[in-house]
Design a protein around this motif. Structure first.
Motif, PDB file in Angstrom:
ATOM      1  N   UNK A  38      39.206  26.289  44.203  1.00  0.00           N
ATOM      2  CA  UNK A  38      38.749  27.594  44.669  1.00  0.00           C
ATOM      3  C   UNK A  38      38.541  28.562  43.510  1.00  0.00           C
ATOM      4  N   UNK A  39      39.499  28.636  42.573  1.00  0.00           N
ATOM      5  CA  UNK A  39      39.300  29.593  41.490  1.00  0.00           C
ATOM      6  C   UNK A  39      38.220  29.139  40.521  1.00  0.00           C
ATOM      7  N   UNK A  40      38.046  27.844  40.373  1.00  0.00           N
ATOM      8  CA  UNK A  40      36.942  27.360  39.537  1.00  0.00           C
ATOM      9  C   UNK A  40      35.610  27.647  40.218  1.00  0.00           C
ATOM     10  N   UNK A  46      39.395  31.066  28.198  1.00  0.00           N
ATOM     11  CA  UNK A  46      40.770  30.739  27.842  1.00  0.00           C
ATOM     12  C   UNK A  46      41.756  31.895  27.960  1.00  0.00           C
ATOM     13  N   UNK A  47      41.272  33.126  27.757  1.00  0.00           N
ATOM     14  CA  UNK A  47      42.210  34.245  27.671  1.00  0.00           C
ATOM     15  C   UNK A  47      42.041  35.314  28.743  1.00  0.00           C
ATOM     16  N   UNK A  48      40.875  35.438  29.347  1.00  0.00           N
ATOM     17  CA  UNK A  48      40.673  36.500  30.324  1.00  0.00           C
ATOM     18  C   UNK A  48      40.661  35.989  31.754  1.00  0.00           C
ATOM     19  N   UNK A  49      39.997  34.898  32.013  1.00  0.00           N
ATOM     20  CA  UNK A  49      39.949  34.349  33.370  1.00  0.00           C
ATOM     21  C   UNK A  49      40.976  33.240  33.518  1.00  0.00           C
ATOM     22  N   UNK A  50      42.245  33.616  33.457  1.00  0.00           N
ATOM     23  CA  UNK A  50      43.341  32.664  33.570  1.00  0.00           C
ATOM     24  C   UNK A  50      43.938  32.798  34.959  1.00  0.00           C
ATOM     25  N   UNK A  51      44.109  31.682  35.650  1.00  0.00           N
ATOM     26  CA  UNK A  51      44.641  31.703  37.002  1.00  0.00           C
ATOM     27  C   UNK A  51      46.104  32.130  36.990  1.00  0.00           C
ATOM     28  N   UNK A  52      46.449  33.051  37.862  1.00  0.00           N
ATOM     29  CA  UNK A  52      47.811  33.534  38.026  1.00  0.00           C
ATOM     30  C   UNK A  52      48.272  33.118  39.424  1.00  0.00           C
ATOM     31  N   UNK A  53      49.282  32.246  39.522  1.00  0.00           N
ATOM     32  CA  UNK A  53      49.731  31.780  40.842  1.00  0.00           C
ATOM     33  C   UNK A  53      50.215  32.904  41.756  1.00  0.00           C
ATOM     34  N   UNK A  67      43.356  33.212  44.479  1.00  0.00           N
ATOM     35  CA  UNK A  67      42.397  32.521  43.613  1.00  0.00           C
ATOM     36  C   UNK A  67      41.180  33.411  43.343  1.00  0.00           C
ATOM     37  N   UNK A  68      40.808  33.521  42.087  1.00  0.00           N
ATOM     38  CA  UNK A  68      39.663  34.348  41.713  1.00  0.00           C
ATOM     39  C   UNK A  68      39.993  35.796  41.463  1.00  0.00           C
ATOM     40  N   UNK A  69      41.222  36.215  41.785  1.00  0.00           N
ATOM     41  CA  UNK A  69      41.649  37.594  41.542  1.00  0.00           C
ATOM     42  C   UNK A  69      42.305  37.639  40.168  1.00  0.00           C
ATOM     43  N   UNK A  70      41.482  37.618  39.139  1.00  0.00           N
ATOM     44  CA  UNK A  70      41.977  37.569  37.774  1.00  0.00           C
ATOM     45  C   UNK A  70      42.413  38.961  37.326  1.00  0.00           C
TER      46      UNK A  70
END
Length: 130
Positions: free
Chosen positions: A15-17, A82-89, A93-96
């Motif tokens: 989903x986040x991808x 690598x540094x800005x769009x990192x998934x946060x559990x 999903x997608x709410x970076x």
């Protein structure tokens, strides 16, 4: 389908991808269309004397833009990935955390209303699949 096994982590990753790739695709379309109507002033490569207006639209740009220019674009895209769009559990999903309104990296416009944010993320998923 992709979720037959019921693996929640795999679904979350997909989903986040999906959201990230949808955002990149939408920005790429905007960039492709904008180039027909607007060009930055100045030079792409001062050492080669290459101006922005000399670079053709579409695939023709591959032969005109120097390798160092492509390296800069790839480096920028890599840092965003690598540094800005990192998934946060802890977040949807997608709410970076570093993404503002419309998923723009470090955007200054933020959506503060949680209900509105959820609605816009759902619309983004639907529109990103078009």
């Amino acid at each position: 389908g992709f979720t037959k096994n019921g693996d929640a982590d795999a679904f979350r990753r997909r989903r986040y991808i999906e959201l990230k790739h949808g955002r990149v695709s939408m920005l790429a379309c905007l960039g492709y269309i904008t180039a027909y109507y607007y060009r930055f002033p100045g030079e792409v490569s001062p050492s080669l004397g290459l101006k922005f207006e000399d670079v053709p639209n579409g695939l023709g740009a591959f032969s005109k833009v120097p390798l160092s220019g492509w390296a800069q674009m790839i480096f920028f895209a890599g840092t965003v990935e690598l540094f800005q769009y990192v998934d946060d559990p802890k977040r949807a999903p997608g709410d970076f955390e570093n993404a503002g309104f419309l998923g723009i990296p470090n955007g200054y416009l933020k959506i503060s209303d949680p209900e509105s944010k959820a609605k816009k993320l759902s619309a983004e998923i639907a529109n990103g699949r078009l």
